[in-house]
Design an enzyme around this catalytic site. Structure first.
Site, short mmCIF file in Angstrom:
data_model
loop_
_atom_site.label_atom_id
_atom_site.label_comp_id
_atom_site.label_asym_id
_atom_site.label_seq_id
_atom_site.Cartn_x
_atom_site.Cartn_y
_atom_site.Cartn_z
N PRO A 23 1.01 -1.30 0.07
CA PRO A 23 0.11 0.03 -0.07
C PRO A 23 0.90 1.29 -0.16
CG PRO A 23 -0.01 -1.04 2.14
CD PRO A 23 0.68 -2.31 1.26
N MET A 24 0.72 2.22 -1.01
CA MET A 24 1.41 3.34 -0.82
C MET A 24 0.56 4.62 -1.35
SD MET A 24 4.94 2.58 -3.11
CE MET A 24 4.14 1.54 -4.35
N CYS A 108 3.63 3.29 9.68
CA CYS A 108 3.84 4.75 9.09
C CYS A 108 4.70 5.32 10.16
CB CYS A 108 2.40 5.30 9.37
SG CYS A 108 2.57 7.18 8.37
N ASN A 211 9.25 -7.35 3.66
CA ASN A 211 9.22 -5.88 2.81
C ASN A 211 10.21 -5.17 3.07
OD1 ASN A 211 7.42 -3.01 3.33
ND2 ASN A 211 7.85 -3.77 1.29
N GLY A 212 10.64 -4.61 1.77
CA GLY A 212 11.79 -3.68 1.94
C GLY A 212 13.05 -3.89 0.99
N ASP A 213 13.37 -3.15 0.01
CA ASP A 213 14.27 -3.11 -0.88
C ASP A 213 14.32 -4.13 -1.88
OD1 ASP A 213 15.13 -0.91 0.72
OD2 ASP A 213 17.00 -1.80 1.35
N GLY A 235 7.14 -2.26 -2.85
CA GLY A 235 6.66 -0.76 -2.74
C GLY A 235 7.41 0.10 -3.80
N ARG A 236 8.35 0.70 -3.48
CA ARG A 236 9.05 1.51 -4.38
C ARG A 236 9.66 0.83 -5.84
NH1 ARG A 236 13.11 3.57 0.09
NH2 ARG A 236 12.84 1.23 0.40
C1 LIG Z 1 4.83 6.92 -1.41
C2 LIG Z 1 4.73 6.00 -0.19
C3 LIG Z 1 3.66 5.74 0.52
C4 LIG Z 1 3.45 4.75 1.32
N1 LIG Z 1 2.25 4.79 1.66
C5 LIG Z 1 1.94 3.66 2.71
C6 LIG Z 1 0.75 3.32 3.32
O1 LIG Z 1 -0.22 3.84 3.05
N2 LIG Z 1 0.89 2.33 4.25
C7 LIG Z 1 1.77 1.47 4.57
O2 LIG Z 1 1.65 0.40 5.34
N3 LIG Z 1 3.12 1.73 4.00
C8 LIG Z 1 3.05 2.59 3.12
N4 LIG Z 1 4.58 2.94 2.50
C9 LIG Z 1 5.50 1.92 2.88
C10 LIG Z 1 5.42 0.85 2.00
O3 LIG Z 1 4.29 0.13 1.83
C11 LIG Z 1 6.85 -0.01 2.07
O4 LIG Z 1 6.50 -0.67 3.47
C12 LIG Z 1 8.06 0.55 1.88
O5 LIG Z 1 7.97 1.66 1.03
C13 LIG Z 1 9.22 -0.40 1.91
O6 LIG Z 1 8.97 -1.08 0.98
P1 LIG Z 1 9.85 -1.02 -0.40
O7 LIG Z 1 11.50 -0.98 -0.16
O8 LIG Z 1 9.58 -2.28 -1.43
O9 LIG Z 1 9.39 0.37 -1.20
C14 LIG Z 1 4.36 4.04 1.53
C15 LIG Z 1 5.71 4.18 1.01
C16 LIG Z 1 5.73 5.13 -0.12
C17 LIG Z 1 7.01 5.44 -0.91
#
Ligand SMILES: Cc1cc2nc3c(=O)[nH]c(=O)nc-3n(C[C@H](O)[C@H](O)[C@H](O)COP(=O)(O)O)c2cc1C
Length: 379
Positions: A23-24, A108, A211-213, A235-236
């Site tokens: 979720p983002m 968050c 989750n992460g990276d 996510g990203r």
């Molecule tokens: C723009 C943005 C918005 C995000 N919004 C949420 C959110 O609403 N809820 C949540 O649990 N995590 C949120 N995250 C965190 C991501 O879900 C994820 O945990 C985090 O980016 C690490 O994963 P990644 O390395 O794959 O990006 C957000 C991250 C980004 C970059």
């Protein structure tokens, strides 16, 4: 090394590949979820909505609860700090919106949220966390809807919460727990700690999602191999690269696929993204929403500053088409970008903003936190 998972089971829900779109906030709306789903398979979670906003019928919150007609598995992330609101919100999601999965946000890092004890700060209050999870599970269970939680390692290295959170989630009847391997203090900086994901896998019996990276499909495979996670949350890595879901689906089938679209193919994806946004939000808002994705799509490509600026101001699909037509369709994908971080990174926080005396008591049962109806800043 354990065998690679080929699917993901969350209670009664079976997901074809063990891949979840993280979720983002401001990103994973109906249009983006559809765009990703057109590429691959997995579970695509709606951007976070607040329990209180939903229960009180807040229009902005309701507007975010839009699903694409092809979205058969509706998955929503709830934010909440009050067990009663979270329970009621979960009931509304099941009864009125027909959701198939509810995720709860306890990760968050935004100061505005942690200041009130929400998001990544909340798991410090073990008793309150249990109450919230229990209410959500009690509301969703009659509908057969699995509840999961998503969290971080803890507030900072001296105040880790994830192992307790995993046990509490399991005892409360959650179907899985997703762990972002960073603390709140780290925000998005540094590297995600996959060892923590492995430790959580050891600690609980319910599925753990790592989750992460995850920047490439190969990272996802490495993550599950190293940690024993039941699946990955991405996510990203998929910002400006929805085709990552194609590569991820292939990787979990045992194939090595790294999609390297030419600029022409990227332009077609941008057009599709903008079109879906406009379908769901109308052309004016859709184009405005699209602007934030431009730099992610073009990352590493040669397109000049003037072109990027114009695309960042695009206000109609016709204007978008004119601009995209100026790009060199044969420009190859900038492979130097592969494996590199994209989206938010930032720097660590010196201090996590918490309610006064927050760390003095690690239970917080019955504690009443002020919950915002319009919290939209995400994780
Ligand atoms: C723009 C943005 C918005 C995000 N919004 C949420 C959110 O609403 N809820 C949540 O649990 N995590 C949120 N995250 C965190 C991501 O879900 C994820 O945990 C985090 O980016 C690490 O994963 P990644 O390395 O794959 O990006 C957000 C991250 C980004 C970059």
């Amino acid at each position: 090394m354990s065998a690679l998972p080929t699917s993901l089971t969350l209670g009664s829900l079976r997901v074809d590949v063990p891949v979840v779109l993280a979720p983002m906030a401001g990103i994973t709306n109906a249009a983006y979820r559809r765009l990703c789903a057109e590429q691959g398979a997995g579970l695509y979670v709606c951007e976070m909505i607040t329990s209180r906003g939903l229960v009180e019928g807040d229009q902005h919150t309701r507007d975010m609860l839009v699903f694409d007609e092809l979205e058969t598995t509706r998955s929503v992330q709830l934010y909440g700090t009050d067990p009663v609101y979270v329970g009621k919100a979960a009931e509304i999601l099941c009864a009125e919106y027909g959701v198939a999965h509810i995720d709860l946000n306890f990760g968050c890092p935004v100061p505005k949220v942690t200041r009130k004890g929400g998001g990544g700060a909340l798991p410090w209050k073990r008793g309150l966390l249990a109450e919230i999870l229990e209410q959500a599970v009690a509301a969703a269970t009659p509908y057969g809807v699995p509840v999961t939680m998503k969290t971080r390692k803890g507030i900072d290295d001296d105040h880790l919460t994830y192992l307790d959170a995993g046990r509490i989630a399991q005892e409360a009847g959650c179907a899985a727990i997703a762990l972002h391997g960073r603390t709140v203090a780290q925000a998005y900086s540094g590297a995600a700690d996959w060892d923590a994901i492995a430790a959580l896998v050891e600690h609980v019996d319910i599925p753990v999602l790592g989750n992460g990276d995850v920047w490439e499909a190969a990272d996802a495979i490495r993550m599950v191999e190293q940690t024993g996670a039941a699946g990955v949350v991405v996510g990203r890595g998929c910002l400006g690269r929805p085709w990552l879901f194609r590569d991820l689906a292939a990787a979990f089938r045992g194939e090595e696929v790294a999609t390297l679209p030419t600029l022409g193919e990227v332009a077609a994806m941008m057009r599709r993204h903008a079109e879906l946004l406009c379908q769901h939000m109308g052309e004016e808002r859709g184009c405005k929403e699209f602007r934030k994705h431009v730099s992610w799509y073009l990352k590493g490509f040669a397109a000049g500053g003037e072109m990027r600026r114009s695309l960042g101001l695009v206000d109609s699909l016709a204007a978008l088409d004119r601009l995209l037509a100026e790009l060199d369709p044969s420009e190859p994908f900038p492979v130097a970008e592969l494996g590199s971080p994209r989206g938010r990174q930032g720097s660590p926080r010196e201090r996590v903003v918490l309610p006064e005396g927050w760390l003095d008591d690690a239970d917080g049962s019955g504690c009443h936190l002020q919950e915002d109806a319009s919290e939209t800043t995400g994780g």
